[in-house]
Each structure stands twice: as C-alpha cells, then as structure tokens.
Design an enzyme around this catalytic site. Structure first.
Site, PDB file in Angstrom:
ATOM      1  N   CYS A 169      11.130   5.144   1.416  1.00  0.00           N
ATOM      2  CA  CYS A 169      10.894   4.353   2.459  1.00  0.00           C
ATOM      3  C   CYS A 169      10.867   2.659   1.888  1.00  0.00           C
ATOM      4  CB  CYS A 169       9.553   4.138   3.019  1.00  0.00           C
ATOM      5  SG  CYS A 169       8.039   4.410   1.961  1.00  0.00           S
ATOM      6  N   HIS A 182       5.680  -9.013  -0.188  1.00  0.00           N
ATOM      7  CA  HIS A 182       5.524  -8.711   1.136  1.00  0.00           C
ATOM      8  C   HIS A 182       5.820  -9.865   2.067  1.00  0.00           C
ATOM      9  CE1 HIS A 182       3.492  -5.468  -0.860  1.00  0.00           C
ATOM     10  NE2 HIS A 182       3.635  -4.727   0.154  1.00  0.00           N
ATOM     11  N   GLU A 190       5.290   6.371  -5.728  1.00  0.00           N
ATOM     12  CA  GLU A 190       5.699   4.959  -6.062  1.00  0.00           C
ATOM     13  C   GLU A 190       4.856   4.450  -7.369  1.00  0.00           C
ATOM     14  OE1 GLU A 190       4.221   2.119  -3.026  1.00  0.00           O
ATOM     15  OE2 GLU A 190       2.304   3.357  -2.588  1.00  0.00           O
ATOM     16  N   ASP A 197       7.360  -0.536  -5.117  1.00  0.00           N
ATOM     17  CA  ASP A 197       6.134  -0.260  -6.038  1.00  0.00           C
ATOM     18  C   ASP A 197       6.646   0.473  -7.424  1.00  0.00           C
ATOM     19  OD1 ASP A 197       3.732  -1.961  -5.585  1.00  0.00           O
ATOM     20  OD2 ASP A 197       3.750  -0.676  -3.947  1.00  0.00           O
TER      21      ASP A 197
END
Ligand code: PEP
Ligand code: MG
Length: 593
Positions: free
Chosen positions: A514, A199, A443, A467
């Site tokens: 995404c 992240h 995910e 993920d």
C-alpha cells in the site's frame, strides 16, 4: 533561480495524478519564516481583522504568562521578570492602538500591520545606541514573532474563505493544513520544502490536487494574484508564464480530461494480466467520503484507511460514535469488499497538536509513533478499536496496525488491547465480528526480517514502501536534502519486498502493498514480477494501474524483476524499467509534454 526563455521555472518532486497540470492565480500561505508582505483586506473585513489581532495578542499573553510562571517556579523571580517585561511590551496601549489604526485606516491585514508597527518601534530604538536597547529590540522581535505565529496559524481561516480557485504556494504545509484544504478552491499546491514520500504529498494526491513539493525558495519571487503554471507531471512551477506557455499547458489539460473519461470505462473490469493472473487492486483513503471515489474508480476494497486524518480535521478527538459513523459508512459503501482500517499512525511528519510523543523528540521518525504510541495511549486506542469492532458487523472490516517492529508489540496490540476491548463489548451485549481479521503494515526492516514469526500471529500483511524506504535507506521521506536516497525502487528496498512476498507465500499469509510505489504505472511490472498479486493505491491511480496490468504478462514482469534484483543502484533500475515498459506498453509511457 532557473529561467526558460526568460520565464522563472522551479523544479521539485512531482506528485502527479490524473489531473497533473493547473494554471491559475496564486495564493501565498505565509510561513514560519514570518516573512510577511503588505497584504490588504476588504473594508468589510476590518472588524473581523481587528478581532483576529486581539485573539492573537490574548493567545500570546497566555503563552508568555505561562512561561513566566514556569520560570518563577524553577529559576526564581529575576528570570520571571524577563517575561513580565515582555507582557508590558505586548500590552503597550500605544502599540495596540497603532496596530488597530493601521488595520482600519489602511485596510491592512493584521500580520502586515503588526510587522509595520513593530518595525517602526524598532527603528526608534535603534537610534538610541546602547546595550539595554539591543535587548529590548530582541524582546520586541520575539513578541512580534509570537503574535505572527498565532495570526498565521489561523491563516487557514482565510484559506477557508476563498471565493475563487487559486494555486496555493507555501513554504511548507502541515498534514492537518493539507487535510483541511477545500478541493473546490485549490487548483494545485506547490511547496518550497517537503519530498515525494511526505504526507503532504500523499494527502494532495488523495485529494487529487496537482502538487509539486521541494522546489527550494521561490516565495520571494511571487505575490498573491500572480499567474503561474503548475506541472505536477514533470515537477515544475512556472512563474508568470507567457501566452505561448499557457496555451501549451492548456492543450495538455484538455487532452488530459479526455483521457480520464476513457479510463472510466475500466471501472467494472478486472485487472487480469495478459497471461491470466488476477491482480487485486484496492484503494488507499484518508477520509470516509473517499470510499465513493474508490468505488467510482473501480477499487476492489479499501487496502488502507489512514485513520489519523480523522483527528486532523477537527478541533477535538473524534468520539467513539464519530469513529464508528466513519467506519460504518465506509464498510457499507464497500458492500462486503475488504475495508482495512489502519489504527492511528501519529508521529513523524503526521504530528498533530494533541498527539504524538509526550515530549519533543530529537528523532521523531524513530520515536513514539504508530503502534508504539497506541500502546501508550490506551484510552485513545480503546476509543478507536471499539468503534472499528462495532462497525465490523456492517461489512468486511479488518484491522491493521502501523509501524510494528517486534512480535511482542503485535501480541500486545492483538491479544491484550483488542481482546480486552472485545470482552468489554461482549459484556455490554454490543455486536461485533469476533472473527475480524487483524494484520499489520510491513514497513520496518525488522518486521521484514522476522516475517516468518509474524506470520504465526498476523492474519495478513501490507507492505508500506514509504516508511520501508525511509528506514532501509536511512533517508527522511519528507526531506529534500536526502531525497536522492529516498527511492522505493532502490534494489535494497526491492530485495526487502521480494523477501517479504516470499515468506508470505511460504506461510500462506495474504500480502498486499500500500505504499506510493503501488500507484506508479512505471513500477507496477516490478511489483508483479516480485510476486505481488494485490496492490492498494490512491483511487485516482487505479484505472491506469488496471489498464497496464491487463496489457502485461506475469512472465515478462518476472524477467524484469529477476534482472533488477541484481542491479546495484536505483538509477539502473529506473533506466531498465523505462526501456522495458516502453517495449511492453508503449502507449502508456508517452510523457505528456
Ligand atoms: C507507508 O509507509 O508506505 C504507508 C503506506 O503508510 P504511511 O504513508 O501512511 O506512513
Ligand atoms: Mg507508513
């Protein structure tokens, strides 16, 4: 350490975007390793620095006292005495005096003064050779670490006070540290650890800060004020570059700015392929103000609003009204275009002090995160969902749940939670859109496999390849040690995407993607070939992705996809795709070097 013509160079994962190169002076963010150098401060900062030191001592006292009380209850007085002794060391008046003196007489930063004073004390004890003293040294080190942790925890304070642009070097940055960076003063970020899918990388790319992660140890070779080049296109950190290297990179920066200006022309142009297929390109955002940026870059909606970052940028949880203000702003900015608000996805590497699992977990990526956590933190979930529902009358707002693994979870979130919160609003006469679309991230491998069942209850799907890759490949998305396995173009992941798109088509459920792969110019053809017609990516990637979509034909993309689905490994996928893309769109595949 690798050198090129005598210049130290470190390789890491490039988190490239349109502003992929930076040259500048270094600011080192000290890390948990607590390896503190001798840093000085300005004379006018002395009082503030002493205050910072006192606060760190007080916070350390609170922690040790709480340890003492807990141990007293569970193990008895003898063990509590250990912490009592630590408190005496922590509050030793000579030590307090010595550290304050070092700060004021030598203009030392608090952490440097703490290290010098503790080292001096340890040296004295070392000369008295007995086992009691060895214990005492351990205690002193423990206390030193504790104080340093508090001091360095507030280091973001000094980051906030930057007065000139710097290149931030750190062992690692937490997502909240990254979220709080001031874009005006951070030209680039380089970390020793971390990986492409982490992240910190995602946030840096959202903030459009050039970033290279996972370079291995380099902090020992660099000091505040050194000049470095960060090449976030090739993934390089170059220490103390010579003039020729600086000139070479300066040319690339100049050329890059003109390319970006040209891409602006694409803002109002649709992404229609050479053979007429319309591709929807939306934006991933983390902060409300990015909606303007998304519009600037030509986004047709917000495909993913990662709302957990709203919690990271402030001391306490946002209130319902604060959430509402953020969502309303984005909905209004997007003027009727879709705004997919993903409910908070704390956990794994998006941990915050206040959220996440209730107790430390051995395996947080497989633990209480995403929708699992939301269903256990009803009030936190309620505050957010009520705010989203209230904002739903200001635009085309939709709700998306993260990390859904089972149909039962989705049902609970939609038909228990959201339904209950809608009833409350109804009861209080507060307007909301009762037809709001509610969908889910795809995910978790289980969700892909069971997607036909999810299609009965979910209004739309969005594939989260970050993920999905982590779970399909059993490879932590932020861990450099296994980053060779973390590839979203591994055929195993691509087959999963293919399967999800097929089921979505069969059940007429809208599907988008995404994950980070969606913004990668090299891989967009694969995604179109697998059947995707909607992508959401970082705003800065949108113009380039649009441009490529407009130049390629679906027929060519399908040929590429058909071929790569038969490959056995990610390297073959990569080589083949590069060759094909150079054939199809040679002008976009020239590396900037
Ligand atoms: C993903 O997992 O691909 C995703 C888009 O969500 P996040 O990166 O926030 O986990
Ligand atoms: Mg995810």
């Amino acid at each position: 350490m690798k050198t090129v013509s005598g210049i130290p160079v470190f390789n890491g994962d490039a988190i490239g975007n349109t502003h992929g190169i930076a040259i500048g002076k270094v600011f080192v963010q000290e890390s948990e390793r607590l390896n503190v150098g001798e840093r000085t401060i300005l004379p006018e900062q002395i009082d503030e620095e002493i205050e910072r030191y006192k606060l760190a001592v007080n916070a350390s006292y609170d922690e040790i006292a709480s340890n003492r009380d807990n141990v007293l209850g569970s193990l008895g007085q003898n063990f509590a005495d250990i912490f009592e002794a630590q408190i005496l060391i922590l509050q030793d008046p000579r030590m307090l005096r010595e550290i304050k003196n070092l700060i004021s007489s030598r203009s030392l930063a608090a952490e440097s003064a703490v290290v010098i004073a503790h080292n001096a004390q340890i040296e004295i004890f070392r000369k008295l050779d007995n086992s009691y003293i060895a214990e005492k040294i351990n205690d002193i080190r423990d206390i030193e670490k504790r104080i340093l942790r508090h001091l360095l925890g507030t280091r973001s304070e000094s980051l906030r006070k930057l007065t000139e642009p710097v290149i931030l070097l750190a062992s690692n940055l937490t997502p909240s540290e990254t979220a709080n960076l001031d874009r005006n003063f951070i030209k680039a970020i380089v970390t020793e650890s971390g990986g492409f899918g982490g992240h910190t990388a995602i946030l840096a790319s959202a903030l459009e800060i050039p970033c290279v992660v996972g370079c291995g140890s380099f902090l020992g070779n660099v000091q505040n004020g050194d000049t470095v080049v960060v090449d976030a296109i090739s993934g390089l950190l170059i220490l103390n570059p010579d003039d020729i290297t600086v000139q070479k990179y300066q040319k690339i920066i100049d050329a890059g700015s003109s390319r970006i200006e040209n891409l602006d022309e694409l803002r109002d142009v649709d992404a229609v392929t050479a053979d007429g297929a319309k591709i929807t390109i939306m934006a991933n955002i983390e902060f409300p103000h990015e909606a303007d940026n998304a519009i600037q870059r030509g986004a047709e909606g917000i495909g993913l609003f990662r709302t957990e970052f709203l919690y990271f940028t402030q001391e306490s949880d946002p209130t319902e009204d604060e959430h509402f203000a953020s969502y309303k702003k984005v909905a209004e900015t997007m003027k009727g275009k879709p705004v997919i608000i993903r409910t908070f996805d704390f956990g794994d590497d998006k941990e915050s002090d206040r959220h996440g699992a209730f107790a430390p977990e051995r395996n947080p990526a497989l633990g209480l995160r995403g929708i699992r956590l939301a269903l256990k933190r009803w009030q936190l979930f309620r505050t957010q969902i009520r705010a989203i529902l209230r904002a739903s009358v200001y635009g085309n707002v939709q709700i998306m749940f993260p990390l859904v693994s089972t149909v039962k979870e989705f049902r609970q979130a939609r038909y228990s939670a959201v339904k209950e919160f809608m009833d409350e609003l109804e009861h209080d006469g507060i307007p909301y859109n009762d037809k709001i679309k509610i969908g889910m991230m795809v995910e978790v491998p289980a969700a892909v496999v069971m997607l036909d069942h999810f299609a009965e209850i979910s209004d739309f799907f969005s594939i989260g390849t970050n993920d999905l890759t982590q779970y399909v490949m059993a490879s932590d998305r932020g861990n450099r040690n296994v980053s060779h396995l973390f590839s979203s173009s591994d055929p195993a992941v691509l087959r999963m995407i293919h399967s999800a798109v097929r089921v979505a088509g069969q059940t007429s459920t809208p599907i988008s993607l995404c994950g980070q792969i969606g913004g990668d110019p090299m891989r967009i053809a694969i995604l179109l070939g697998l059947g995707l017609r909607s992508i959401s990516c970082t705003p800065s990637s949108i113009p380039r992705i649009k441009q490529i979509c407009r130049r390629i034909a679906i027929a060519d993309c399908e040929k590429i996809a058909e071929k790569i689905l038969l490959f056995s490994n990610a390297a073959d996928v990569k080589d083949y795709t590069i060759r094909e893309m150079i054939n199809l769109v040679p002008e976009f595949m020239n590396k900037v070097s």
